[in-house]
Design a protein around this motif. Structure first.
Motif, mmCIF file in Angstrom:
data_model
loop_
_atom_site.group_PDB
_atom_site.id
_atom_site.type_symbol
_atom_site.label_atom_id
_atom_site.label_comp_id
_atom_site.label_asym_id
_atom_site.label_seq_id
_atom_site.Cartn_x
_atom_site.Cartn_y
_atom_site.Cartn_z
ATOM 1 N N ALA A 208 -6.083 -6.289 -2.618
ATOM 2 C CA ALA A 208 -7.362 -6.755 -2.086
ATOM 3 C C ALA A 208 -8.476 -5.745 -2.306
ATOM 4 C CB ALA A 208 -7.229 -7.060 -0.597
ATOM 5 N N ASN A 209 -8.126 -4.451 -2.299
ATOM 6 C CA ASN A 209 -9.137 -3.412 -2.442
ATOM 7 C C ASN A 209 -8.459 -2.136 -2.922
ATOM 8 O OD1 ASN A 209 -11.612 -2.201 -2.386
ATOM 9 N ND2 ASN A 209 -11.781 -2.092 -0.161
ATOM 10 N N ILE A 210 -9.210 -1.270 -3.591
ATOM 11 C CA ILE A 210 -8.682 0.012 -4.048
ATOM 12 C C ILE A 210 -9.652 1.121 -3.663
ATOM 13 C CG2 ILE A 210 -7.314 -0.887 -5.972
ATOM 14 C CD1 ILE A 210 -9.591 -0.238 -7.859
ATOM 15 N N GLN A 222 -2.977 -7.467 1.786
ATOM 16 C CA GLN A 222 -3.406 -8.258 2.935
ATOM 17 C C GLN A 222 -2.848 -7.709 4.249
ATOM 18 O OE1 GLN A 222 -2.594 -12.432 2.602
ATOM 19 N NE2 GLN A 222 -3.668 -12.956 4.487
ATOM 20 N N HIS A 223 -1.579 -7.289 4.247
ATOM 21 C CA HIS A 223 -0.958 -6.828 5.489
ATOM 22 C C HIS A 223 -0.372 -5.424 5.366
ATOM 23 C CE1 HIS A 223 -1.479 -10.809 7.153
ATOM 24 N NE2 HIS A 223 -0.853 -11.338 6.124
ATOM 25 N N SER A 224 -0.715 -4.699 4.329
ATOM 26 C CA SER A 224 -0.167 -3.360 4.149
ATOM 27 C C SER A 224 -1.052 -2.584 3.186
ATOM 28 C CB SER A 224 1.262 -3.433 3.593
ATOM 29 O OG SER A 224 1.264 -4.002 2.288
ATOM 30 N N VAL A 227 -0.067 4.221 -0.650
ATOM 31 C CA VAL A 227 -0.682 5.481 -1.025
ATOM 32 C C VAL A 227 0.095 6.063 -2.200
ATOM 33 C CG1 VAL A 227 -1.331 7.804 -0.287
ATOM 34 C CG2 VAL A 227 -1.400 5.906 1.352
ATOM 35 N N ILE A 228 -0.594 6.312 -3.306
ATOM 36 C CA ILE A 228 0.016 6.936 -4.475
ATOM 37 C C ILE A 228 -0.542 8.352 -4.577
ATOM 38 C CG2 ILE A 228 0.244 6.863 -6.984
ATOM 39 C CD1 ILE A 228 -0.036 3.831 -6.776
ATOM 40 N N SER A 229 0.353 9.330 -4.547
ATOM 41 C CA SER A 229 -0.042 10.732 -4.574
ATOM 42 C C SER A 229 0.775 11.467 -5.633
ATOM 43 C CB SER A 229 0.181 11.369 -3.199
ATOM 44 O OG SER A 229 1.567 11.465 -2.920
ATOM 45 N N PRO A 230 0.442 12.712 -5.927
ATOM 46 C CA PRO A 230 1.242 13.468 -6.895
ATOM 47 C C PRO A 230 2.707 13.586 -6.510
ATOM 48 C CG PRO A 230 -0.852 14.555 -6.540
ATOM 49 C CD PRO A 230 -0.775 13.455 -5.533
ATOM 50 N N SER A 231 3.003 13.456 -5.211
ATOM 51 C CA SER A 231 4.393 13.589 -4.754
ATOM 52 C C SER A 231 5.146 12.264 -4.728
ATOM 53 C CB SER A 231 4.425 14.221 -3.362
ATOM 54 O OG SER A 231 3.718 13.413 -2.434
ATOM 55 N N GLY A 232 4.458 11.153 -4.997
ATOM 56 C CA GLY A 232 5.155 9.875 -5.013
ATOM 57 C C GLY A 232 4.335 8.736 -4.463
ATOM 58 N N LYS A 233 5.018 7.666 -4.073
ATOM 59 C CA LYS A 233 4.396 6.423 -3.627
ATOM 60 C C LYS A 233 4.962 6.037 -2.268
ATOM 61 C CE LYS A 233 4.208 1.555 -5.094
ATOM 62 N NZ LYS A 233 4.589 0.608 -6.168
ATOM 63 N N ARG A 234 4.079 5.676 -1.331
ATOM 64 C CA ARG A 234 4.524 5.278 0.009
ATOM 65 C C ARG A 234 3.723 4.083 0.473
ATOM 66 N NH1 ARG A 234 5.100 9.802 4.536
ATOM 67 N NH2 ARG A 234 6.729 10.392 3.051
ATOM 68 N N THR A 235 4.409 3.069 1.038
ATOM 69 C CA THR A 235 3.775 1.867 1.520
ATOM 70 C C THR A 235 3.863 1.791 3.032
ATOM 71 O OG1 THR A 235 4.267 0.659 -0.542
ATOM 72 C CG2 THR A 235 3.781 -0.669 1.421
ATOM 73 N N TYR A 236 2.746 1.389 3.666
ATOM 74 C CA TYR A 236 2.663 1.271 5.109
ATOM 75 C C TYR A 236 2.374 -0.185 5.462
ATOM 76 C CZ TYR A 236 2.057 6.332 4.840
ATOM 77 O OH TYR A 236 2.210 7.675 4.575
ATOM 78 N N ASN A 237 3.177 -0.757 6.367
ATOM 79 C CA ASN A 237 2.994 -2.141 6.802
ATOM 80 C C ASN A 237 2.322 -2.186 8.171
ATOM 81 O OD1 ASN A 237 4.339 -3.441 4.539
ATOM 82 N ND2 ASN A 237 6.227 -2.570 5.354
#
Length: 237
Positions: A208-210, A222-224, A227-237
């Motif tokens: 939806a947005n960046i 829409q519901h989460s 975050v993409i960082s140099p150390s990896g990728k993490r999703t928050y719900n």
């Protein structure tokens, strides 16, 4: 928009703040000193310690520790067509307003419009959807391309100093950002494309947005959000 002590957010055209220490929530309105209603966009200038508040009618408030200052230059300007403010980017003492006709440069400490960039290919008005600076280059997102120009040393009010980066022609563009040496563009079908070695490749959907900061790329769904960082990728719900 995050300041040293508060986090500000807009919902339904209204402005809210959350205190970082006690998590207290405050509604800001004309009753508390704002000069208009129906907020379209906000951004915070760290250098000037100022929250820029853009209203749907192109009126602008500057919220500082010393008070609220109203900038009516764009609101009062007589012109044909829309004056909508779609995005605000702060750099140094300036705020760059992406408008439906081009880019307006706001001098924050002087509380006045410093310049206007009309960047259409033939010097015509073109809606600018977002604006950012990366590696001493300004980028402006339009519906069908990304415009670029040097951040210094050129007269940016001259449309001939803006060159065009072609984007995927599947759908219209909504927003673009730069992260880790690459350009990313979000299109109206909620697909994010990444430019690498001059080629665009689909990398994320549906989005939806960046957004970005100094170290991370943010992908809002829409519901989460991810975050993409140099150390990896993490999703928050």
């Amino acid at each position: 928009a995050q300041t040293e002590n508060e986090v500000y957010g807009v919902s339904g055209g209204a402005l809210y703040s959350v205190n970082k220490d006690d998590l207290g929530i405050e509604l800001l309105s004309k009753i508390t000193g704002l000069n208009d209603n129906n907020i379209a966009y906000i951004a915070y200038s760290e250098q000037e310690k100022t929250l820029i508040i853009a209203y749907a009618n192109a009126n602008i408030d500057l919220l500082t520790a010393d008070g609220i200052y109203n900038v009516t230059d764009l609101y009062r300007k007589n012109m044909a067509g829309s004056k909508n403010i779609n995005h605000i980017y702060c750099r140094g003492k300036y705020a760059y307003l992406s408008c439906d006709f081009g880019i307006v440069v706001l001098d924050i400490p002087r509380q006045e419009i410093a310049d206007t960039y009309i960047i259409g290919t033939l010097g015509d008005n073109v809606p600018v959807l977002s604006f950012f600076e990366y590696n001493d280059t300004f980028y402006a997102t339009t519906a069908d391309a990304i415009k670029q120009a040097p951040a210094s040393g050129k007269n940016l009010a001259n449309f001939e100093n803006w060159s065009t980066i072609e984007t995927p022609h599947t759908k219209s563009n909504k927003q673009a950002v730069a992260y880790n040496g690459n350009l990313y563009v979000l299109q109206s079908d909620s697909v994010v494309y990444k430019q690498s070695n001059g080629a665009w490749n689909k990398v994320y959907s549906p989005i939806a947005n960046i957004g970005t900061d100094s170290t991370n790329l943010y992908l809002m769904e829409q519901h989460s959000f991810t975050v993409i960082s140099p150390s990896g990728k993490r999703t928050y719900n």
